[in-house]
Design a protein around this motif. Structure first.
Motif, mmCIF file in Angstrom:
data_model
loop_
_atom_site.group_PDB
_atom_site.id
_atom_site.type_symbol
_atom_site.label_atom_id
_atom_site.label_comp_id
_atom_site.label_asym_id
_atom_site.label_seq_id
_atom_site.Cartn_x
_atom_site.Cartn_y
_atom_site.Cartn_z
ATOM 1 N N GLN A 52 0.844 -1.192 0.000
ATOM 2 C CA GLN A 52 0.000 0.000 0.000
ATOM 3 C C GLN A 52 0.882 1.246 0.000
ATOM 4 N N LYS A 81 -8.287 -0.854 -5.099
ATOM 5 C CA LYS A 81 -8.123 -2.209 -4.565
ATOM 6 C C LYS A 81 -9.484 -2.898 -4.405
ATOM 7 N N ALA A 82 -10.478 -2.178 -3.866
ATOM 8 C CA ALA A 82 -11.811 -2.754 -3.642
ATOM 9 C C ALA A 82 -12.501 -3.095 -4.965
ATOM 10 N N ALA A 83 -12.300 -2.258 -5.986
ATOM 11 C CA ALA A 83 -12.946 -2.477 -7.279
ATOM 12 C C ALA A 83 -12.189 -3.510 -8.121
ATOM 13 N N GLY A 84 -10.952 -3.785 -7.755
ATOM 14 C CA GLY A 84 -10.159 -4.757 -8.497
ATOM 15 C C GLY A 84 -9.718 -4.258 -9.861
ATOM 16 N N VAL A 85 -9.446 -2.957 -9.951
ATOM 17 C CA VAL A 85 -8.988 -2.375 -11.213
ATOM 18 C C VAL A 85 -7.569 -1.840 -11.038
ATOM 19 N N GLU A 86 -6.905 -1.546 -12.176
ATOM 20 C CA GLU A 86 -5.535 -1.036 -12.110
ATOM 21 C C GLU A 86 -5.471 0.459 -11.855
ATOM 22 N N GLY A 98 -15.056 0.207 -13.023
ATOM 23 C CA GLY A 98 -15.321 -0.834 -12.046
ATOM 24 C C GLY A 98 -16.491 -0.492 -11.157
ATOM 25 N N VAL A 100 -18.016 -0.875 -6.935
ATOM 26 C CA VAL A 100 -17.850 -1.214 -5.526
ATOM 27 C C VAL A 100 -19.238 -1.198 -4.894
ATOM 28 N N GLN A 104 -18.637 -1.897 0.806
ATOM 29 C CA GLN A 104 -17.209 -1.627 0.631
ATOM 30 C C GLN A 104 -16.905 -0.149 0.861
#
Length: 141
Positions: A52, A81-86, A98, A100, A104
């Motif tokens: 992080q 991080k929560a959405a799982g995107v870059e 993305g 959420v 979340q």
């Protein structure tokens, strides 16, 4: 008697992986802080949060001693991080990258509340929702 503050430096550094290389070296070297001392102390304090980005506020005193306070990770990195995107969307609002959930967002708001300018959890949730919206991340129920 309290020490006299020379300056305050704010940096965003990777947890547990600070080195005397830029951005740490140039930012702190000009104020006479022993770089390896800072890096060692920062890395020990943030070792459990590896991966992080952790904001740190370093108070430098006249005698070149220092203290530092770590903050919670930026809301944007927690949302990514929560959405799982870059990364966030490059063309907001037309492109969503993305999603959420409300849960979340609430969890992120509770984690960030100490560093946010919000009196209640609901206000913190609204701040995080605004950040998500500006990044092209959709908040679903």
């Amino acid at each position: 008697m309290a020490k006299k503050v020379k300056t305050i430096v704010k940096l965003n550094l990777p947890a547990g992986a600070a080195t005397p290389a830029p951005p740490v070296g140039p930012a702190l070297g000009q104020h006479g802080i022993p770089l390896m001392d800072f890096c060692t102390q920062y890395n020990q304090a943030t070792a459990d949060k590896r991966g992080q980005i952790i904001p740190v506020e370093i108070t430098v005193f006249e005698d070149n001693s220092f203290t530092f306070v770590t903050k919670t990770p930026p809301a944007s990195s927690l949302l990514i991080k929560a959405a799982g995107v870059e990364k966030g969307s490059s063309s907001v609002p037309s492109v969503k990258v993305g999603k959420v959930t409300q849960e979340q967002v609430k969890k992120i708001a509770e984690e960030k509340q100490a560093d946010l300018n919000a009196k209640s959890t609901e206000a913190a949730v609204n701040i995080i929702k605004g950040t998500a919206q500006s990044m092209g991340i959709e908040v679903t129920e």
